[in-house]
Design a protein around this motif. Structure first.
Motif, PDB file in Angstrom:
ATOM      1  N   UNK A   5       0.881  -1.161   0.000  1.00 39.73           N
ATOM      2  CA  UNK A   5       0.000   0.000   0.000  1.00 39.73           C
ATOM      3  C   UNK A   5       0.926   1.220   0.000  1.00 39.73           C
ATOM      4  N   UNK A   6       0.897   1.987  -1.074  1.00 37.88           N
ATOM      5  CA  UNK A   6       1.875   3.043  -1.302  1.00 37.88           C
ATOM      6  C   UNK A   6       1.325   4.399  -0.858  1.00 37.88           C
ATOM      7  N   UNK A   7       1.999   5.057   0.094  1.00 35.98           N
ATOM      8  CA  UNK A   7       1.562   6.390   0.496  1.00 35.98           C
ATOM      9  C   UNK A   7       1.951   7.409  -0.568  1.00 35.98           C
ATOM     10  N   UNK A   8       1.143   8.431  -0.691  1.00 35.56           N
ATOM     11  CA  UNK A   8       1.443   9.464  -1.671  1.00 35.56           C
ATOM     12  C   UNK A   8       0.614  10.701  -1.450  1.00 35.56           C
ATOM     13  N   UNK A  35      -3.152   8.640   0.563  1.00 33.23           N
ATOM     14  CA  UNK A  35      -2.940   8.733   2.007  1.00 33.23           C
ATOM     15  C   UNK A  35      -1.451   8.908   2.298  1.00 33.23           C
ATOM     16  N   UNK A  36      -1.043  10.054   2.813  1.00 31.51           N
ATOM     17  CA  UNK A  36       0.378  10.356   2.940  1.00 31.51           C
ATOM     18  C   UNK A  36       1.038   9.893   4.237  1.00 31.51           C
ATOM     19  N   UNK A  37       0.258   9.498   5.242  1.00 28.32           N
ATOM     20  CA  UNK A  37       0.844   9.289   6.563  1.00 28.32           C
ATOM     21  C   UNK A  37       1.112   7.825   6.883  1.00 28.32           C
ATOM     22  N   UNK A  45      -6.271   9.319  10.737  1.00 25.75           N
ATOM     23  CA  UNK A  45      -7.199   8.927   9.660  1.00 25.75           C
ATOM     24  C   UNK A  45      -6.600   9.021   8.247  1.00 25.75           C
ATOM     25  N   UNK A  46      -5.553   9.815   8.053  1.00 21.53           N
ATOM     26  CA  UNK A  46      -4.930   9.936   6.734  1.00 21.53           C
ATOM     27  C   UNK A  46      -3.765   8.968   6.533  1.00 21.53           C
ATOM     28  N   UNK A  47      -3.685   7.935   7.383  1.00 19.83           N
ATOM     29  CA  UNK A  47      -2.625   6.940   7.272  1.00 19.83           C
ATOM     30  C   UNK A  47      -3.060   5.750   6.430  1.00 19.83           C
ATOM     31  N   UNK A  48      -2.143   5.254   5.633  1.00 16.70           N
ATOM     32  CA  UNK A  48      -2.392   4.048   4.834  1.00 16.70           C
ATOM     33  C   UNK A  48      -2.518   2.805   5.712  1.00 16.70           C
ATOM     34  N   UNK A  49      -2.109   2.900   6.971  1.00 15.77           N
ATOM     35  CA  UNK A  49      -2.167   1.746   7.870  1.00 15.77           C
ATOM     36  C   UNK A  49      -3.585   1.215   8.045  1.00 15.77           C
ATOM     37  N   UNK A  50      -4.597   2.075   7.911  1.00 13.28           N
ATOM     38  CA  UNK A  50      -5.979   1.618   8.028  1.00 13.28           C
ATOM     39  C   UNK A  50      -6.279   0.586   6.936  1.00 13.28           C
ATOM     40  N   UNK A  51      -5.790   0.812   5.738  1.00 17.95           N
ATOM     41  CA  UNK A  51      -5.985  -0.151   4.646  1.00 17.95           C
ATOM     42  C   UNK A  51      -5.244  -1.451   4.961  1.00 17.95           C
ATOM     43  N   UNK A  52      -4.013  -1.329   5.452  1.00 18.58           N
ATOM     44  CA  UNK A  52      -3.222  -2.513   5.800  1.00 18.58           C
ATOM     45  C   UNK A  52      -3.926  -3.379   6.843  1.00 18.58           C
ATOM     46  N   UNK A  53      -4.626  -2.757   7.772  1.00 13.19           N
ATOM     47  CA  UNK A  53      -5.272  -3.481   8.870  1.00 13.19           C
ATOM     48  C   UNK A  53      -6.671  -3.958   8.504  1.00 13.19           C
ATOM     49  N   UNK A  54      -7.435  -3.149   7.805  1.00 15.27           N
ATOM     50  CA  UNK A  54      -8.823  -3.506   7.513  1.00 15.27           C
ATOM     51  C   UNK A  54      -8.967  -4.540   6.393  1.00 15.27           C
ATOM     52  N   UNK A  55      -7.971  -4.701   5.552  1.00 14.46           N
ATOM     53  CA  UNK A  55      -8.073  -5.602   4.409  1.00 14.46           C
ATOM     54  C   UNK A  55      -7.981  -7.090   4.766  1.00 14.46           C
ATOM     55  N   UNK A  56      -7.015  -7.531   5.563  1.00 11.92           N
ATOM     56  CA  UNK A  56      -6.898  -8.973   5.841  1.00 11.92           C
ATOM     57  C   UNK A  56      -7.899  -9.451   6.894  1.00 11.92           C
ATOM     58  N   UNK A  64       8.988  -4.350  14.358  1.00 16.63           N
ATOM     59  CA  UNK A  64       9.087  -3.226  13.441  1.00 16.63           C
ATOM     60  C   UNK A  64       9.097  -1.924  14.195  1.00 16.63           C
ATOM     61  N   UNK A  65       8.986  -0.868  13.452  1.00 15.63           N
ATOM     62  CA  UNK A  65       9.041   0.469  14.027  1.00 15.63           C
ATOM     63  C   UNK A  65       7.673   1.009  14.375  1.00 15.63           C
ATOM     64  N   UNK A  66       7.598   2.327  14.354  1.00 17.74           N
ATOM     65  CA  UNK A  66       6.379   3.022  14.770  1.00 17.74           C
ATOM     66  C   UNK A  66       5.188   2.675  13.896  1.00 17.74           C
ATOM     67  N   UNK A  67       5.389   2.503  12.594  1.00 18.30           N
ATOM     68  CA  UNK A  67       4.283   2.172  11.697  1.00 18.30           C
ATOM     69  C   UNK A  67       3.686   0.806  11.998  1.00 18.30           C
ATOM     70  N   UNK A  68       4.538  -0.163  12.273  1.00 15.31           N
ATOM     71  CA  UNK A  68       4.059  -1.511  12.602  1.00 15.31           C
ATOM     72  C   UNK A  68       3.351  -1.510  13.948  1.00 15.31           C
ATOM     73  N   UNK A  69       3.876  -0.765  14.911  1.00 17.17           N
ATOM     74  CA  UNK A  69       3.215  -0.654  16.217  1.00 17.17           C
ATOM     75  C   UNK A  69       1.852   0.015  16.066  1.00 17.17           C
ATOM     76  N   UNK A  70       1.760   1.026  15.192  1.00 18.17           N
ATOM     77  CA  UNK A  70       0.474   1.687  14.943  1.00 18.17           C
ATOM     78  C   UNK A  70      -0.516   0.713  14.314  1.00 18.17           C
TER      79      UNK A  70
END
Length: 116
Positions: A5-8, A35-37, A45-56, A64-70
């Motif tokens: 999932x590519x932020x941009x 989603x840039x964050x 809410x503007x983070x791509x992490x929501x897609x990463x979590x809601x899809x599977x 991992x780092x802060x993104x994985x913890x989020x």
């Protein structure tokens, strides 16, 4: 296939620009978002992490780092089955209520149960 999932961002003239360094060379199927964050802003809410979590159906988090913890925080928020796999010291920043294991057998059991 390796999916990313590519932020941009979308500029003033409507031109899409992925974040520098994305996608990495291991990504076979990039999914571009506006989603840039991520990282420290991974629960925004503007983070791509929501897609990463809601899809599977369920998630296995590796150290991992802060993104994985989020993403772990979001998984618990959204009620997604989550298991952390790796050495305990790799998960100090992660929610205490998430199950942790160093066993691949336990990860397999967890995923089978979560997808039934």
């Amino acid at each position: 296939a390796s999916i990313g999932i590519i932020p941009g961002t979308v500029g003033p003239e409507g031109l899409y620009q992925p974040r520098a360094g994305y996608p990495n060379s291991d990504i076979e199927l990039p999914i571009y978002t506006h989603l840039p964050l991520s990282g420290e802003q991974g629960t925004d809410p503007m983070s791509r992490n929501h897609i990463n979590v809601l899809t599977p159906h369920a998630l296995v988090a590796l150290p991992g780092g802060a993104g994985t913890a989020a993403e772990a925080v979001l998984a618990l928020r959204y009620g997604k089955p989550l298991i952390l796999h790796g050495p305990p010291e790799g998960f100090r920043r992660f929610p205490a209520e998430a199950e942790r294991t160093t066993s691949l057998e336990r990860v397999a059991e967890f995923m089978l149960a979560a997808t039934r």
